[in-house]
Design an enzyme around this catalytic site. Structure first.
Site, PDB file in Angstrom:
ATOM      1  N   GLU A  82      31.935  41.973   3.320  1.00 56.47           N
ATOM      2  CA  GLU A  82      30.490  41.836   3.409  1.00 56.47           C
ATOM      3  C   GLU A  82      30.048  41.469   4.822  1.00 56.47           C
ATOM      4  O   GLU A  82      30.805  40.895   5.609  1.00 56.47           O
ATOM      5  CB  GLU A  82      30.018  40.763   2.438  1.00 56.47           C
ATOM      6  N   CYS A 108      26.214  38.566  10.743  1.00 59.33           N
ATOM      7  CA  CYS A 108      27.436  37.836  10.380  1.00 59.33           C
ATOM      8  C   CYS A 108      28.435  38.850   9.829  1.00 59.33           C
ATOM      9  O   CYS A 108      28.122  39.555   8.868  1.00 59.33           O
ATOM     10  CB  CYS A 108      27.044  36.788   9.331  1.00 59.33           C
ATOM     11  N   CYS A 155      40.760  35.788   2.349  1.00 62.63           N
ATOM     12  CA  CYS A 155      41.215  34.824   3.352  1.00 62.63           C
ATOM     13  C   CYS A 155      42.359  34.025   2.759  1.00 62.63           C
ATOM     14  O   CYS A 155      42.327  33.662   1.592  1.00 62.63           O
ATOM     15  CB  CYS A 155      40.073  33.878   3.742  1.00 62.63           C
ATOM     16  N   CYS A 184      29.197  32.511   2.718  1.00 62.13           N
ATOM     17  CA  CYS A 184      30.577  32.976   2.896  1.00 62.13           C
ATOM     18  C   CYS A 184      31.280  33.419   1.610  1.00 62.13           C
ATOM     19  O   CYS A 184      31.636  32.601   0.772  1.00 62.13           O
ATOM     20  CB  CYS A 184      31.341  31.801   3.529  1.00 62.13           C
ATOM     21  N   CYS A 201      40.474  27.099   1.822  1.00 67.92           N
ATOM     22  CA  CYS A 201      39.606  25.919   1.916  1.00 67.92           C
ATOM     23  C   CYS A 201      38.943  25.692   0.552  1.00 67.92           C
ATOM     24  O   CYS A 201      38.480  26.651  -0.086  1.00 67.92           O
ATOM     25  CB  CYS A 201      38.559  26.103   3.004  1.00 67.92           C
ATOM     26  N   CYS A 243      35.208  26.876  -0.336  1.00 68.47           N
ATOM     27  CA  CYS A 243      34.806  28.212   0.095  1.00 68.47           C
ATOM     28  C   CYS A 243      35.182  29.261  -0.951  1.00 68.47           C
ATOM     29  O   CYS A 243      36.344  29.350  -1.365  1.00 68.47           O
ATOM     30  CB  CYS A 243      35.492  28.548   1.424  1.00 68.47           C
TER      31      CYS A 243
HETATM   32  N1  SAH Z   1      37.082  31.400   8.469  1.00 68.98           N
HETATM   33  C1  SAH Z   1      36.130  31.068   9.462  1.00 68.98           C
HETATM   34  C2  SAH Z   1      34.892  31.947   9.449  1.00 68.98           C
HETATM   35  C3  SAH Z   1      34.344  32.321   8.106  1.00 68.98           C
HETATM   36  S1  SAH Z   1      33.680  30.999   7.116  1.00 68.98           S
HETATM   37  C4  SAH Z   1      35.748  29.611   9.339  1.00 68.98           C
HETATM   38  O1  SAH Z   1      36.084  28.993   8.342  1.00 68.98           O
HETATM   39  O2  SAH Z   1      35.129  29.109  10.274  1.00 68.98           O
HETATM   40  C5  SAH Z   1      32.057  30.821   7.826  1.00 68.98           C
HETATM   41  C6  SAH Z   1      31.444  29.454   7.596  1.00 68.98           C
HETATM   42  O3  SAH Z   1      30.996  29.313   6.234  1.00 68.98           O
HETATM   43  C7  SAH Z   1      32.402  28.315   7.852  1.00 68.98           C
HETATM   44  O4  SAH Z   1      31.824  27.345   8.686  1.00 68.98           O
HETATM   45  C8  SAH Z   1      32.631  27.793   6.465  1.00 68.98           C
HETATM   46  O5  SAH Z   1      33.022  26.481   6.499  1.00 68.98           O
HETATM   47  C9  SAH Z   1      31.292  28.006   5.796  1.00 68.98           C
HETATM   48  N2  SAH Z   1      31.334  27.916   4.342  1.00 68.98           N
HETATM   49  C10 SAH Z   1      32.277  28.361   3.511  1.00 68.98           C
HETATM   50  N3  SAH Z   1      31.982  28.078   2.232  1.00 68.98           N
HETATM   51  C11 SAH Z   1      30.796  27.434   2.251  1.00 68.98           C
HETATM   52  C12 SAH Z   1      29.942  26.888   1.224  1.00 68.98           C
HETATM   53  N4  SAH Z   1      30.279  26.963  -0.053  1.00 68.98           N
HETATM   54  N5  SAH Z   1      28.800  26.283   1.605  1.00 68.98           N
HETATM   55  C13 SAH Z   1      28.453  26.221   2.923  1.00 68.98           C
HETATM   56  N6  SAH Z   1      29.204  26.727   3.920  1.00 68.98           N
HETATM   57  C14 SAH Z   1      30.375  27.322   3.592  1.00 68.98           C
HETATM   58 FE1  SF4 Z   2      38.810  31.147   5.031  1.00 69.96          FE
HETATM   59 FE2  SF4 Z   2      36.631  30.236   3.831  1.00 69.96          FE
HETATM   60 FE3  SF4 Z   2      38.338  28.531   4.976  1.00 69.96          FE
HETATM   61 FE4  SF4 Z   2      36.798  30.155   6.518  1.00 69.96          FE
HETATM   62  S1  SF4 Z   2      36.081  28.524   5.151  1.00 69.96           S
HETATM   63  S2  SF4 Z   2      39.011  29.722   6.723  1.00 69.96           S
HETATM   64  S3  SF4 Z   2      36.742  31.989   5.195  1.00 69.96           S
HETATM   65  S4  SF4 Z   2      38.791  29.855   3.212  1.00 69.96           S
END
Ligand code: SAH
Ligand code: SF4
Length: 358
Positions: free
Chosen positions: A99, A112, A119, A342, A123, A126
């Site tokens: 996306e 974006c 991934c 994300c 995390c 996420c």
């Molecule tokens: N993997 C990279 C880039 C993609 S994630 C990273 O983690 O930086 C892009 C952003 O979305 C990151 O800052 C991540 O922490 C945030 N993100 C992921 N899940 C989220 C959620 N449920 N609510 C708010 N931000 C979120």
């Molecule tokens: Fe991967 Fe989501 Fe963690 Fe970014 S925040 S590194 S997309 S698992």
């Protein structure tokens, strides 16, 4: 994915593209300017296919298509939020879904983009992390999101894309070869200023060091989310491999490389990482590398019953940072009604597919 036998024109860096096109047309006894024509179709006119390159003779279009691919993803869905955010889900050649999101504000149009299908970082907050890793994107698949989104934005009155952030699906620094080529392509091929491109990482130390060594001033965002290693480990498994100490040292290197702004992303989750005593250590980290802090209300995901911190708490964090000399911004959560955070739309698609399958 089976490797395509034909090189993808969209994946080749400007230098490599020039080389292969010069060879290709020379072998065919064509004038040298043909290479320039194709480059223009790719980088300026954003041709969606080789057959669209109508100032090439038909035989040359056919010969080019016999030797090269131009792999454009197909839009699987496009959704527009009440706040103007536009989310595309793209279907890649092998059926994988990724996306990208267009985020219009008064003065800019930010795109974006995704760097991986899924991934591997896992995390806990996420949705993409919960979905697991599918595969790496090629440089062409990364820049194709930009080409197709730019065409869509222009056709739908949003104007030019001004900024690009690698904050869609995936960890860009875990796909370094393709991401480096995509940065080169966006900057030197498509003419997007390096300072308008931000790579977001969860803290991949070798990747940060490599980015620091590039001469262009690409920006870096660190997804920090917690100012202590112990708390960070609960949110980000990679913290066990690259600790906050090492990440901070890598950021110092990046900072010393000069002129490159660092941003901390801090997703605020009620009762998890929003205690007021965390403001002080967060401010210390930010001051060490001159980082700005973006405070982002947590966007709920299907796998956890966490909630966003209350607005008053987020404001208190921002004020506490400001008092300590750190620039902080509260980022409105955009496109919630279309799941534009994300990995969310894809997560829902998967959840629905799973529900149907069981
Ligand atoms: N993997 C990279 C880039 C993609 S994630 C990273 O983690 O930086 C892009 C952003 O979305 C990151 O800052 C991540 O922490 C945030 N993100 C992921 N899940 C989220 C959620 N449920 N609510 C708010 N931000 C979120
Ligand atoms: Fe991967 Fe989501 Fe963690 Fe970014 S925040 S590194 S997309 S698992």
């Amino acid at each position: 994915m089976a490797e395509s036998p034909r090189p993808d024109l969209l994946s080749l860096t400007p230098e490599a593209l020039r080389r292969v096109l010069a060879d290709h047309f020379q072998v065919r006894g064509q004038p040298a300017y043909r290479a320039g024509q194709v480059e223009k179709w790719i980088f300026e006119r954003l041709a969606p296919s080789i057959s669209a390159m109508t100032d090439l003779p038909r035989a040359e279009r056919e010969a080019l298509a016999a030797s090269f691919d131009l792999a454009e993803p197909q839009p699987a869905t496009v959704a527009t939020s009440v706040d103007g955010t536009v989310k595309h889900v793209w279907r890649l050649a092998d059926g994988e879904l990724v996306e990208s999101v267009l985020i219009p504000t008064q003065e800019r149009l930010t795109l974006c983009i995704s760097s991986q299908a899924g991934c591997a970082m896992g995390c806990t907050f996420c949705a993409t992390g919960w979905g697991g890793f599918r595969r790496q994107l090629t440089a062409g698949e990364i820049v194709a999101q930009y080409r197709a989104s730019r065409r869509w934005a222009e056709a739908n009155g949003l104007g030019p894309v001004t900024n690009i952030v690698y904050m869609g699906m995936g960890e860009p620094l875990a796909n370094r070869a393709a991401v480096h080529d995509s940065l080169t392509l966006l900057n030197r091929g498509y003419g997007v200023g390096a300072r308008r491109i931000t790579v977001s990482t969860v803290g991949h130390v070798p990747g940060i060091l490599e980015l620091a060594d590039r001469h262009e001033q690409f920006r870096l965002a660190l997804s920090l989310h917690a100012p202590t290693s112990a708390l960070r480990q609960q949110l980000i498994p990679l913290e066990k491999r690259y600790s906050l100490d090492e990440v901070m040292q890598a950021l110092e290197r990046f900072d010393e490389a000069g002129g490159k702004r660092i941003t901390f992303e801090y997703t605020m989750i009620a009762g998890v990482n929003d205690a007021l005593e965390l403001v002080e250590p967060l401010a210390e980290l930010a001051r060490r590398v001159g980082a700005w802090v973006n405070l982002i209300p947590f966007n709920p995901i299907p796998y956890k019953d966490w909630r966003a911190s209350p607005p008053a708490r987020i404001k208190a964090f921002a004020a506490g940072l400001a008092r300590r000399g750190v620039t902080a911004a509260i980022r409105a959560s955009r496109g919630r009604d279309i799941d534009a955070a994300c990995g969310q739309l894809r997560a829902h698609t998967l959840a629905e597919a799973g529900a149907k399958g069981s």
